[in-house]
Design a protein around this motif. Sequence first.
Motif, PDB file in Angstrom:
ATOM      1  N   THR A   1     -13.988  17.988  -4.874  1.00 60.61           N
ATOM      2  CA  THR A   1     -14.453  16.662  -5.261  1.00 60.61           C
ATOM      3  C   THR A   1     -15.968  16.706  -5.355  1.00 60.61           C
ATOM      4  O   THR A   1     -16.610  17.600  -4.799  1.00 60.61           O
ATOM      5  N   LEU A   2     -16.535  15.738  -6.039  1.00 61.95           N
ATOM      6  CA  LEU A   2     -17.981  15.692  -6.209  1.00 61.95           C
ATOM      7  C   LEU A   2     -18.463  14.259  -5.988  1.00 61.95           C
ATOM      8  O   LEU A   2     -18.122  13.356  -6.764  1.00 61.95           O
ATOM      9  N   ASN A   3     -19.209  14.052  -4.888  1.00 59.56           N
ATOM     10  CA  ASN A   3     -19.808  12.747  -4.601  1.00 59.56           C
ATOM     11  C   ASN A   3     -18.793  11.608  -4.581  1.00 59.56           C
ATOM     12  O   ASN A   3     -19.114  10.478  -4.935  1.00 59.56           O
ATOM     13  N   ASN A   4     -17.573  11.920  -4.215  1.00 57.19           N
ATOM     14  CA  ASN A   4     -16.507  10.917  -4.144  1.00 57.19           C
ATOM     15  C   ASN A   4     -16.304  10.179  -5.466  1.00 57.19           C
ATOM     16  O   ASN A   4     -15.759   9.083  -5.494  1.00 57.19           O
ATOM     17  N   THR A   5     -16.786  10.756  -6.530  1.00 58.75           N
ATOM     18  CA  THR A   5     -16.694  10.121  -7.852  1.00 58.75           C
ATOM     19  C   THR A   5     -15.866  10.952  -8.824  1.00 58.75           C
ATOM     20  O   THR A   5     -15.102  10.407  -9.618  1.00 58.75           O
ATOM     21  N   TYR A   6     -16.008  12.250  -8.729  1.00 62.20           N
ATOM     22  CA  TYR A   6     -15.369  13.141  -9.693  1.00 62.20           C
ATOM     23  C   TYR A   6     -14.387  14.085  -9.000  1.00 62.20           C
ATOM     24  O   TYR A   6     -14.666  14.579  -7.899  1.00 62.20           O
ATOM     25  N   LEU A   7     -13.262  14.331  -9.639  1.00 65.81           N
ATOM     26  CA  LEU A   7     -12.383  15.420  -9.245  1.00 65.81           C
ATOM     27  C   LEU A   7     -12.860  16.684  -9.959  1.00 65.81           C
ATOM     28  O   LEU A   7     -13.294  16.635 -11.108  1.00 65.81           O
ATOM     29  N   VAL A   8     -12.788  17.812  -9.273  1.00 62.86           N
ATOM     30  CA  VAL A   8     -13.254  19.086  -9.826  1.00 62.86           C
ATOM     31  C   VAL A   8     -12.042  19.984 -10.044  1.00 62.86           C
ATOM     32  O   VAL A   8     -11.163  20.085  -9.181  1.00 62.86           O
ATOM     33  N   ALA A   9     -11.972  20.628 -11.225  1.00 62.29           N
ATOM     34  CA  ALA A   9     -10.836  21.485 -11.566  1.00 62.29           C
ATOM     35  C   ALA A   9     -11.282  22.564 -12.554  1.00 62.29           C
ATOM     36  O   ALA A   9     -12.215  22.349 -13.328  1.00 62.29           O
ATOM     37  N   PRO A  10     -10.614  23.728 -12.545  1.00 67.48           N
ATOM     38  CA  PRO A  10     -10.982  24.794 -13.474  1.00 67.48           C
ATOM     39  C   PRO A  10     -10.349  24.603 -14.848  1.00 67.48           C
ATOM     40  O   PRO A  10      -9.326  23.922 -14.998  1.00 67.48           O
TER      41      PRO A  10
END
Length: 569
Positions: A423-432
């Motif tokens: 996750t990034l800053n509780n704003t974005y989901l991170v995925a490859p």
Amino acid sequence: MKTNKIILCLLLALPAALLTSCLKDQDDVFDKSSSIRMDEFLTAVRDTLKAAPNGWAFDYYPSPTQQYGGRTYLLSFDDDNVTARYEKYPDDEAETTSYILKSDMGPVLSFDSYSNFLHADATASSGKYEGNEGDFEFVIDSLGADRIKVHGKRNGNTMYLHRLPVSQDEYMQKLLLVYGQFSPAEFVLTANGQSFTFNAENHGSRELIVTDASGNEVADTHYTYTDKGIRLYEPISLNGVQVWDLTYDDASLRLSAPGVESASFTVDPVVAAGLIGEVSTGNNAYQHTYPISHADQFTVTADQDWIHVSTDGGTLTVTLDANTSGAPRFGNITLSCGSYSATVGVSQMTVDDLIGKYRLTTTDESGKVTMYNATIASAGQSGVLTLTVNNFINSDAGNLKMKLLYLADSHSLLLQSAVQCGTLNNTYLVAPGYIWGDGRYSSMGVDAVFTLLKFATDAGGALKFSLLGDIYIKDNGLVPFGAEAETMIIGAFEGNTISRDSYAGYIEKWEKADMVKTGTLASPAAPNHMSSAGDVPLALKRQAGYLDLSAYNMSRLKAPLKNNIQIVK
């Protein structure tokens, strides 16, 4: 002055009057007006289309450059509808849709209502606003009882409808048989005593480069399959002989046509290697026999003494000695035919060999090299491992955790796209995700895409592999896409979903991502059950549509995020 103006106006009007007179005289040459003649011709076309009891084989070429090769449709017509079968989906039910015959830039055959088959190459996608530049409207150039010549109204390609002499079932079965057998690297034809080499430049695009005995290129053509062999895009002239339809005899590896003799045929080892794939096993002794058409045409060698290969007619057998070394081992099988060769990778390892500590070295698009500590461990889920990249970014995303799928039947490892890894800053989901095919295609947000990771050892004997492997698609099993991932993207997605629509951009883009094992874990717990290609864990089974993957727009603008993280959109 006024008189001069009147004379000038009369002179200017004279050519138009003469032209009108000429057109009237031209119409008078015929007994009927042009509109009546057009109606009668279109009626003759409809009658001819309907008159074929078995229907027609339509040699169809999308793209003005024929870069996708020819495809075959089998069509049957009645007064208003056309029923289509498509070589790409031979087991699907035929589709019925409407067609019209009209006058528009000449006599035109138009498939005017949407068909998944007939409009497939003309349908736009997010990555190709013109689709594959295919046509669904065709200008009729000539009409014969057994052959109709047309050209695409948009792409201008010349195409033909050929009256079928046999049933559509028989024709399709024979066509698919030829498709499965015909795999040349090159073949040589002799026309009036002169030799010409046909090089199979690209099997995917069905392209043939034709050269004479001196190596001069005389033609660059494409082809489609028939029930007897192949048919070129258009007839080509070879030393005074017109060559178009070629009959293929698989038993003798010969092609023939009137006035043309087949001199040689070289089977393509790349096709055979693709049918074998990677040979990856556990440490026990192993033997497997692969059905490979004309395997006896290949010279087969192995670079390790524990790998044994033999051929017998249409089969190739691989035998591996038991691995008692206590470490993974790797080798290669080379298939050669004439001047052509291809390599098949061979490995013996277990899932326990994968679990441990790693060094991940990445190279971004600017050439910057970054090193991370990483681990591979059990995910506590059937057949799933977790690749953890430590301290990936200085934010609350912290470590990345990517899902790896281990296939026990092939002892291979797959990395899935569009599965949350942070996750990034509780704003974005991170995925490859991945980019391949010269940047035209991307799997951002598509979770039915995997890369197959290939293993080897470095000079010191340590296990190594790249996160950029061959692309596989989850489509009723795992299917090779025929491409290799060129770039790995760590993408950011807005909201609570990972999809094309929620994709915000990328955090990092890796042109290289190489893993080298550096040590073991204190508790190497392996997955409690291994998976096979036909038994993908439920957590990884989300389905996507067919392989019409969206393009990744490399020119998107940058959008700043908190903590000075840049996501390129």
